[in-house]
Motif scaffolding. Structure first.
Motif, PDB file in Angstrom:
ATOM      1  N   SER A   1     -50.729  20.892  18.214  1.00  0.00           N
ATOM      2  CA  SER A   1     -52.079  20.171  18.014  1.00  0.00           C
ATOM      3  C   SER A   1     -52.562  20.075  16.687  1.00  0.00           C
ATOM      4  CB  SER A   1     -52.935  20.996  18.922  1.00  0.00           C
ATOM      5  OG  SER A   1     -54.040  20.675  18.847  1.00  0.00           O
ATOM      6  N   ASP A   2     -53.281  18.983  16.479  1.00  0.00           N
ATOM      7  CA  ASP A   2     -53.917  18.792  15.262  1.00  0.00           C
ATOM      8  C   ASP A   2     -55.165  19.369  15.015  1.00  0.00           C
ATOM      9  OD1 ASP A   2     -51.614  17.626  14.059  1.00  0.00           O
ATOM     10  OD2 ASP A   2     -52.369  15.568  14.644  1.00  0.00           O
ATOM     11  N   GLY A   3     -55.719  19.541  16.383  1.00  0.00           N
ATOM     12  CA  GLY A   3     -56.988  20.265  16.427  1.00  0.00           C
ATOM     13  C   GLY A   3     -57.038  21.611  16.075  1.00  0.00           C
ATOM     14  N   GLU A   4     -58.017  22.194  15.516  1.00  0.00           N
ATOM     15  CA  GLU A   4     -58.305  23.574  15.046  1.00  0.00           C
ATOM     16  C   GLU A   4     -58.968  24.556  16.129  1.00  0.00           C
ATOM     17  OE1 GLU A   4     -60.417  22.367  11.986  1.00  0.00           O
ATOM     18  OE2 GLU A   4     -58.748  22.135  10.437  1.00  0.00           O
ATOM     19  N   HIS A   5     -58.596  25.484  16.484  1.00  0.00           N
ATOM     20  CA  HIS A   5     -59.081  26.538  17.182  1.00  0.00           C
ATOM     21  C   HIS A   5     -59.657  27.817  16.519  1.00  0.00           C
ATOM     22  CE1 HIS A   5     -56.891  24.483  20.688  1.00  0.00           C
ATOM     23  NE2 HIS A   5     -55.893  24.491  19.869  1.00  0.00           N
ATOM     24  N   TYR A   6     -60.606  28.268  17.353  1.00  0.00           N
ATOM     25  CA  TYR A   6     -61.189  29.371  16.689  1.00  0.00           C
ATOM     26  C   TYR A   6     -61.233  30.310  17.717  1.00  0.00           C
ATOM     27  CZ  TYR A   6     -62.637  25.958  13.269  1.00  0.00           C
ATOM     28  OH  TYR A   6     -62.690  25.042  12.308  1.00  0.00           O
ATOM     29  N   VAL A   7     -61.202  31.690  17.270  1.00  0.00           N
ATOM     30  CA  VAL A   7     -61.153  32.957  18.070  1.00  0.00           C
ATOM     31  C   VAL A   7     -61.839  34.027  17.197  1.00  0.00           C
ATOM     32  CG1 VAL A   7     -58.819  32.912  18.773  1.00  0.00           C
ATOM     33  CG2 VAL A   7     -59.018  33.962  16.949  1.00  0.00           C
ATOM     34  N   HIS A   8     -62.619  34.938  18.191  1.00  0.00           N
ATOM     35  CA  HIS A   8     -63.453  35.958  17.694  1.00  0.00           C
ATOM     36  C   HIS A   8     -62.537  37.232  17.783  1.00  0.00           C
ATOM     37  CE1 HIS A   8     -67.869  37.421  18.207  1.00  0.00           C
ATOM     38  NE2 HIS A   8     -67.084  38.191  17.095  1.00  0.00           N
ATOM     39  N   LEU A   9     -62.449  37.850  16.708  1.00  0.00           N
ATOM     40  CA  LEU A   9     -61.532  39.204  16.773  1.00  0.00           C
ATOM     41  C   LEU A   9     -62.403  40.062  15.953  1.00  0.00           C
ATOM     42  CD1 LEU A   9     -58.070  37.792  15.515  1.00  0.00           C
ATOM     43  CD2 LEU A   9     -58.827  37.989  17.833  1.00  0.00           C
ATOM     44  N   PHE A  10     -62.761  41.469  16.609  1.00  0.00           N
ATOM     45  CA  PHE A  10     -63.421  42.479  16.172  1.00  0.00           C
ATOM     46  C   PHE A  10     -64.524  42.011  15.269  1.00  0.00           C
ATOM     47  CE2 PHE A  10     -59.000  43.627  16.648  1.00  0.00           C
ATOM     48  CZ  PHE A  10     -59.122  44.721  17.245  1.00  0.00           C
ATOM     49  N   ASP A  11     -65.600  41.147  15.873  1.00  0.00           N
ATOM     50  CA  ASP A  11     -66.768  40.818  15.410  1.00  0.00           C
ATOM     51  C   ASP A  11     -66.668  39.848  14.240  1.00  0.00           C
ATOM     52  OD1 ASP A  11     -68.282  42.296  17.154  1.00  0.00           O
ATOM     53  OD2 ASP A  11     -68.123  43.900  15.785  1.00  0.00           O
ATOM     54  N   GLU A  12     -65.428  39.303  13.989  1.00  0.00           N
ATOM     55  CA  GLU A  12     -65.204  38.403  12.946  1.00  0.00           C
ATOM     56  C   GLU A  12     -64.349  37.114  13.529  1.00  0.00           C
ATOM     57  OE1 GLU A  12     -63.750  39.206   9.151  1.00  0.00           O
ATOM     58  OE2 GLU A  12     -64.301  41.508   9.241  1.00  0.00           O
TER      59      GLU A  12
ATOM     60  N   TYR B   1     -62.552  21.150  18.934  1.00  0.00           N
ATOM     61  CA  TYR B   1     -63.388  22.142  19.024  1.00  0.00           C
ATOM     62  C   TYR B   1     -63.936  22.421  19.867  1.00  0.00           C
ATOM     63  CZ  TYR B   1     -63.266  20.868  13.768  1.00  0.00           C
ATOM     64  OH  TYR B   1     -63.025  20.457  12.624  1.00  0.00           O
ATOM     65  N   SER B   2     -64.532  23.853  20.167  1.00  0.00           N
ATOM     66  CA  SER B   2     -65.203  24.094  21.593  1.00  0.00           C
ATOM     67  C   SER B   2     -65.904  25.414  21.063  1.00  0.00           C
ATOM     68  CB  SER B   2     -64.228  24.463  22.577  1.00  0.00           C
ATOM     69  OG  SER B   2     -63.230  25.476  22.159  1.00  0.00           O
ATOM     70  N   GLY B   3     -66.736  25.419  22.045  1.00  0.00           N
ATOM     71  CA  GLY B   3     -67.603  27.104  22.141  1.00  0.00           C
ATOM     72  C   GLY B   3     -69.125  26.797  22.001  1.00  0.00           C
ATOM     73  N   THR B   4     -69.991  27.288  21.125  1.00  0.00           N
ATOM     74  CA  THR B   4     -71.455  26.976  21.284  1.00  0.00           C
ATOM     75  C   THR B   4     -71.674  26.301  19.844  1.00  0.00           C
ATOM     76  OG1 THR B   4     -71.728  28.985  22.471  1.00  0.00           O
ATOM     77  CG2 THR B   4     -73.627  28.305  21.195  1.00  0.00           C
ATOM     78  N   LEU B   5     -72.698  25.063  20.020  1.00  0.00           N
ATOM     79  CA  LEU B   5     -73.036  24.754  18.841  1.00  0.00           C
ATOM     80  C   LEU B   5     -74.603  24.867  18.688  1.00  0.00           C
ATOM     81  CD1 LEU B   5     -72.487  22.841  16.436  1.00  0.00           C
ATOM     82  CD2 LEU B   5     -73.322  20.820  17.973  1.00  0.00           C
ATOM     83  N   TYR B   6     -74.992  25.463  17.810  1.00  0.00           N
ATOM     84  CA  TYR B   6     -76.526  26.003  17.559  1.00  0.00           C
ATOM     85  C   TYR B   6     -77.071  25.162  16.580  1.00  0.00           C
ATOM     86  CZ  TYR B   6     -80.271  29.147  15.964  1.00  0.00           C
ATOM     87  OH  TYR B   6     -81.428  29.413  15.615  1.00  0.00           O
ATOM     88  N   LEU B   7     -78.013  24.357  16.944  1.00  0.00           N
ATOM     89  CA  LEU B   7     -78.989  23.723  16.140  1.00  0.00           C
ATOM     90  C   LEU B   7     -80.327  24.354  15.731  1.00  0.00           C
ATOM     91  CD1 LEU B   7     -78.735  20.633  18.319  1.00  0.00           C
ATOM     92  CD2 LEU B   7     -77.488  20.814  16.373  1.00  0.00           C
TER      93      LEU B   7
END
Length: 616
Positions: A263-274, A405-411
């Motif tokens: 996948s050329d898309g980028e994923h994001y993970v949350h590890l130990f508050d980072e 991308y996926s998750g929460t987008l905060y404006l």
């Protein structure tokens, strides 16, 4: 000076120790330490051999086989030579007792070959594992065998069963053959290790976390950066399934595995508050099975190297970090927790600095999307072209619509979005189901909906749920708890041992309205802690901090008065209203009025004359 080859020898029987030390003493390039242990007894002696500086291990028979299962460095067999077998057969050839050999295949084959040459008929019972020895001995003794030849495990078991056993010992010739093999293997091993260490240094110098997984998603390799990110040692991660190391990371890999493409898309993970950016690639293992190559990149480092209009916090706030137990705050927190369980979009209203950003993070952290990305767009700073690029992407860079991308987008400060940017956000909401949208504004959503320049459809699309965050003055009783949290953080950074603030200080802090809300409060507390010399913050240490706060508050109140001035009409009419207001506030004192407005007396006279002429 030549570096010596460090060898740890495990002698299954005591007599072998002297043979090995004597042979090793004749080879200048070898330094040998010998321990006496057999089979499982050897495991605790060899488990940390590499860390203790040994280059390889030598042992014989079943003990060598057991050791190989527990170490990574080479294990060299001490062979049972033809001379060894010849000696033991010579010892028993004239006996009247029935003799048999019981042991691992290599020993049995050697005895068979030599006994054949000597025309001695000796039956053999091969075993593959030490657990099989007792059964083989039982079969041999039931067949009339009276003496058994074999390795230590055979002799020990035979004696335990009440029978006679003769150990096939290794002589000097076997020890010398073993040392020759050590020299040959060490040269090959050393060359290979130099290459391995070179590549390891390269990978450990990489700031990205690098993980190699086999087809069962077990860790085959992990660099130091990945160990730090997963907060585990290399030894702890080696061979572990990635789902145990990080369920969030395992979920990203599972998605890649199911899609079976890079996948050329980028994923994001949350590890130990980072938060980390993740790239997963499929690769073929040495056995030809599909494995995984995983890259983890700290968002702090990633943002410093790339232009990205959406801010991604490296650490996210959780509900437990929202300090305070007041009914007002808890009512808001409980409402927010319910919203965290929903997938509907959310609008957060509240005064500037009241904590809307923290509530948005906490809601994300408690939601189903907690393992996905949290992106914040500063709506009062982003340009129209930046918003368009963020949504649709640009050459070589995927936008939020197509980039995986996926998750929460905060404006943040959504009320500041330009009409063009409002349209871009609305298009993103319509065409993307990977995000939950949270917007915040200091203007209540109901008032914003009445503004003619704001897209009503956007308000309704985001404002499916609505949360109002109270200003600090409405839950100022939480100040003491907030101070305790700040003191703990400050002590860890400064090395001070502050345990609290005197009642005279706390009384003033809890009676103040805090018009600047949390940022003003935190800035004041930090300055007070900086001035604290002992275990408690004394009033005498911080009275000047307090006076400056009050002066700043008075100045701000004057500035806020301007906001109440009617701004309709021409520029000259607005200027006249401001001039009248300042003159009244300064008691018609022209010097003070000039200082407030930053003009000289001649300019003030000219403006006043013009103002009074217009009046008449």
């Amino acid at each position: 000076m030549q570096t010596k080859i460090r060898i740890l020898a495990i002698a299954p029987y005591p007599g072998l120790k002297d043979v090995l030390l004597e042979a090793a003493g004749q080879v200048e390039s070898i330094q040998m330490d010998v321990e006496v242990a057999d089979l499982q007894e050897a495991i605790p002696l060899v488990q940390h051999a590499e860390e203790r500086g040994y280059n390889m291990i030598v042992s014989r028979g079943g003990t060598a086989t057991v050791i190989r299962e527990h170490v990574k460095i080479p294990v060299i067999d001490i062979p049972v030579s033809g001379y060894d077998i010849l000696r033991v057969l010579t010892l028993v050839k004239n006996t009247n007792a029935t003799v048999a050999i019981i042991g691992f295949p290599s020993i049995c084959r050697g005895v068979a070959e030599v006994s054949s040459l000597l025309q001695i008929d000796i039956p053999s019972y091969e075993v593959q594992h030490e657990a099989e020895v007792a059964v083989a001995l039982q079969q041999a003794f039931q067949s009339g065998v009276q003496i058994v030849l074999g390795d230590m495990v055979t002799i020990r078991t035979a004696q335990d069963m009440g029978y006679r056993g003769i150990l096939i010992t290794s002589g000097r010739e076997s020890a010398e053959d073993m040392l020759g093999e050590v020299l040959r293997v060490y040269e090959v091993y050393r060359n290979g290790q130099e290459k391995v260490h070179f590549y390891r240094r390269l990978l450990d110098a990489d700031k990205r976390g690098i993980i190699v997984l086999d087809e069962l998603r077990r860790v085959e390799y992990v660099n130091q950066a990945a160990c730090r990110m997963l907060r585990q040692s290399e030894e702890g991660l080696q061979g572990q399934n990635v789902v145990l190391a990080s369920p969030a990371l395992a979920n990203v890999i599972k998605q890649t595995d199911e899609s079976r493409y890079i996948s050329d898309g980028e994923h994001y993970v949350h590890l130990f508050d980072e938060q980390y950016k993740v790239n997963v690639m499929l690769h073929e293992t040495a056995a030809g099975h599909p494995g995984f190559l995983v890259y983890l990149e700290s968002l702090t480092a990633w943002r410093s190297e790339r232009r990205f209009e959406a801010y991604i916090p490296s650490r996210l706030v959780t509900f437990t970090q929202l300090a305070g137990t007041s009914p007002t705050l808890q009512k808001t927190v409980n409402r927010a927790k319910k919203f965290a369980g929903s997938t509907s979009n959310l609008w957060i209203s509240g005064e500037r600095g009241s904590g809307k950003f923290m509530f948005a993070q906490a809601i994300h952290s408690a939601s189903r999307r907690e393992q996905e990305g949290f992106y914040m767009i500063a709506c009062d700073e982003v340009l129209d072209e930046e918003m368009n690029r963020l949504v649709h992407g640009s050459v070589g860079v995927s936008g939020l619509l197509e980039g995986g991308y996926s998750g929460t987008l905060y404006l943040n400060r959504a009320d500041r979005l330009s009409p063009e940017a409002q349209e871009s956000v609305l298009q993103l909401i319509r065409n993307n189901r990977n995000f939950r949208f949270i917007a915040s504004s200091s203007i209540p959503m109901t008032k914003l909906a009445k503004r003619g320049d704001y897209n009503q459809e956007l308000i309704y699309a985001i404002g499916e749920l609505h949360l109002t965050v109270p200003p600090l003055r409405e839950h100022v009783e939480d100040a003491e708890e907030m101070i305790r949290v700040m003191i703990a953080e400050y002590n860890s950074q400064s090395g001070k041992q502050i345990v609290g603030m005197r009642e005279t200080v706390l009384e003033r802090l809890t009676q103040y309205d805090w018009p600047g809300n949390i940022p003003e409060f935190e800035s004041t507390i930090r300055e007070m802690l900086l001035m604290t010399k002992g275990n408690y913050t004394e009033w005498e240490e911080v009275d000047q901090v307090w006076e400056r706060l009050l002066q700043h508050s008075g100045s701000r109140s004057s500035q806020e008065t301007y906001i109440q001035i009617d701004l309709s009409g021409t520029y000259e009419e607005i200027e006249e209203r401001i001039l009248r207001q300042v003159l009244q506030e300064e008691g018609m004192n022209q010097s003070k009025t000039c200082k407030r407005l930053g003009i000289n007396r001649a300019t003030l006279w000219r403006k006043m004359n013009k103002m009074f002429k217009n009046k008449t």
